[in-house]
Design a protein around this motif. Structure first.
Motif, PDB file in Angstrom:
ATOM      1  N   GLU A   1      12.595 -43.091 -48.946  1.00 16.73           N
ATOM      2  CA  GLU A   1      12.801 -44.504 -48.612  1.00 16.73           C
ATOM      3  C   GLU A   1      12.321 -44.827 -47.191  1.00 16.73           C
ATOM      4  O   GLU A   1      12.962 -45.599 -46.467  1.00 16.73           O
ATOM      5  CB  GLU A   1      14.266 -44.902 -48.815  1.00 16.73           C
ATOM      6  N   LEU A   2      11.205 -44.240 -46.807  1.00 18.66           N
ATOM      7  CA  LEU A   2      10.647 -44.479 -45.476  1.00 18.66           C
ATOM      8  C   LEU A   2      10.018 -45.866 -45.385  1.00 18.66           C
ATOM      9  O   LEU A   2       9.576 -46.425 -46.388  1.00 18.66           O
ATOM     10  CB  LEU A   2       9.603 -43.418 -45.135  1.00 18.66           C
ATOM     11  N   THR A   3       9.960 -46.360 -44.167  1.00 17.31           N
ATOM     12  CA  THR A   3       9.359 -47.666 -43.895  1.00 17.31           C
ATOM     13  C   THR A   3       8.182 -47.488 -42.944  1.00 17.31           C
ATOM     14  O   THR A   3       7.975 -46.400 -42.392  1.00 17.31           O
ATOM     15  CB  THR A   3      10.390 -48.596 -43.229  1.00 17.31           C
ATOM     16  N   ASP A   4       7.452 -48.554 -42.721  1.00 17.91           N
ATOM     17  CA  ASP A   4       6.359 -48.516 -41.747  1.00 17.91           C
ATOM     18  C   ASP A   4       6.892 -48.156 -40.360  1.00 17.91           C
ATOM     19  O   ASP A   4       6.250 -47.410 -39.617  1.00 17.91           O
ATOM     20  CB  ASP A   4       5.629 -49.860 -41.691  1.00 17.91           C
ATOM     21  N   ALA A   5       8.073 -48.652 -40.014  1.00 15.38           N
ATOM     22  CA  ALA A   5       8.673 -48.321 -38.712  1.00 15.38           C
ATOM     23  C   ALA A   5       8.919 -46.815 -38.603  1.00 15.38           C
ATOM     24  O   ALA A   5       8.733 -46.227 -37.524  1.00 15.38           O
ATOM     25  CB  ALA A   5       9.973 -49.099 -38.512  1.00 15.38           C
TER      26      ALA A   5
ATOM     27  N   LEU B   1       3.974 -38.241 -48.755  1.00 18.37           N
ATOM     28  CA  LEU B   1       4.708 -39.494 -48.577  1.00 18.37           C
ATOM     29  C   LEU B   1       4.844 -40.307 -49.867  1.00 18.37           C
ATOM     30  O   LEU B   1       5.266 -41.449 -49.829  1.00 18.37           O
ATOM     31  CB  LEU B   1       4.016 -40.342 -47.504  1.00 18.37           C
ATOM     32  N   ASP B   2       4.479 -39.727 -51.003  1.00 18.90           N
ATOM     33  CA  ASP B   2       4.583 -40.449 -52.273  1.00 18.90           C
ATOM     34  C   ASP B   2       6.011 -40.913 -52.526  1.00 18.90           C
ATOM     35  O   ASP B   2       6.970 -40.377 -51.968  1.00 18.90           O
ATOM     36  CB  ASP B   2       4.131 -39.556 -53.429  1.00 18.90           C
ATOM     37  N   ASP B   3       6.150 -41.917 -53.370  1.00 18.65           N
ATOM     38  CA  ASP B   3       7.441 -42.467 -53.780  1.00 18.65           C
ATOM     39  C   ASP B   3       8.234 -43.084 -52.629  1.00 18.65           C
ATOM     40  O   ASP B   3       9.461 -43.010 -52.594  1.00 18.65           O
ATOM     41  CB  ASP B   3       8.299 -41.419 -54.507  1.00 18.65           C
ATOM     42  N   ASN B   4       7.536 -43.655 -51.674  1.00 18.87           N
ATOM     43  CA  ASN B   4       8.155 -44.446 -50.599  1.00 18.87           C
ATOM     44  C   ASN B   4       7.598 -45.862 -50.741  1.00 18.87           C
ATOM     45  O   ASN B   4       6.601 -46.220 -50.115  1.00 18.87           O
ATOM     46  CB  ASN B   4       7.812 -43.843 -49.225  1.00 18.87           C
ATOM     47  N   ALA B   5       8.248 -46.648 -51.580  1.00 24.12           N
ATOM     48  CA  ALA B   5       7.715 -47.947 -52.002  1.00 24.12           C
ATOM     49  C   ALA B   5       7.523 -48.945 -50.868  1.00 24.12           C
ATOM     50  O   ALA B   5       6.698 -49.845 -50.984  1.00 24.12           O
ATOM     51  CB  ALA B   5       8.630 -48.552 -53.071  1.00 24.12           C
TER      52      ALA B   5
ATOM     53  N   PHE C   1      17.824 -41.093 -45.128  1.00 23.73           N
ATOM     54  CA  PHE C   1      18.316 -40.903 -43.774  1.00 23.73           C
ATOM     55  C   PHE C   1      19.257 -42.041 -43.404  1.00 23.73           C
ATOM     56  O   PHE C   1      18.974 -43.198 -43.674  1.00 23.73           O
ATOM     57  CB  PHE C   1      17.137 -40.887 -42.789  1.00 23.73           C
ATOM     58  N   ALA C   2      20.368 -41.701 -42.762  1.00 25.34           N
ATOM     59  CA  ALA C   2      21.281 -42.716 -42.242  1.00 25.34           C
ATOM     60  C   ALA C   2      20.571 -43.456 -41.114  1.00 25.34           C
ATOM     61  O   ALA C   2      19.532 -43.014 -40.624  1.00 25.34           O
ATOM     62  CB  ALA C   2      22.550 -42.045 -41.727  1.00 25.34           C
ATOM     63  N   ASP C   3      21.123 -44.576 -40.706  1.00 26.43           N
ATOM     64  CA  ASP C   3      20.530 -45.344 -39.609  1.00 26.43           C
ATOM     65  C   ASP C   3      20.272 -44.432 -38.419  1.00 26.43           C
ATOM     66  O   ASP C   3      21.175 -43.745 -37.948  1.00 26.43           O
ATOM     67  CB  ASP C   3      21.460 -46.484 -39.182  1.00 26.43           C
ATOM     68  N   GLY C   4      19.042 -44.426 -37.977  1.00 23.04           N
ATOM     69  CA  GLY C   4      18.664 -43.608 -36.833  1.00 23.04           C
ATOM     70  C   GLY C   4      18.398 -42.156 -37.164  1.00 23.04           C
ATOM     71  O   GLY C   4      17.954 -41.395 -36.300  1.00 23.04           O
TER      72      GLY C   4
END
Length: 87
Positions: free
Chosen positions: A32-36, A55-59, A6-9
């Motif tokens: 490439e998801l984050t905790d945020a 959510l696998d493969d989101n390091a 995802f692009a910013d936002g």
């Protein structure tokens, strides 16, 4: 949506919309998801019938993001969550 980025936002826009109200299975593997991102999802009311999320493969995800998602009251039907090995 597996393996998309995802692009910013972009993820915030996705989880704030109403187009996905009928989605029961959300595949976010390798995005490439984050905790945020998971915290934003946890606050979201965009997926009221969500039952399964991948959510696998989101390091970058950690227990912090997992706690936010699992502690959310916005997913009353959620019964299956697939997380990567968390830090």
């Amino acid at each position: 949506l597996p393996y998309c980025t995802f692009a910013d936002g972009g993820f915030a826009a996705l989880v704030s919309g109403t187009a996905f109200a009928g989605v029961e299975h959300l595949d976010l593997r390798g995005c490439e998801l984050t905790d945020a991102d998971l915290e934003a999802l946890a606050r979201s009311r965009a997926f009221p019938v969500l039952a399964h999320i991948e959510l696998d493969d989101n390091a970058a995800l950690t227990a912090k993001g997992a706690r936010a998602l699992l502690g959310s009251k916005h997913f009353p039907k959620l019964h299956r969550v697939e997380f990567p090995l968390l830090k």
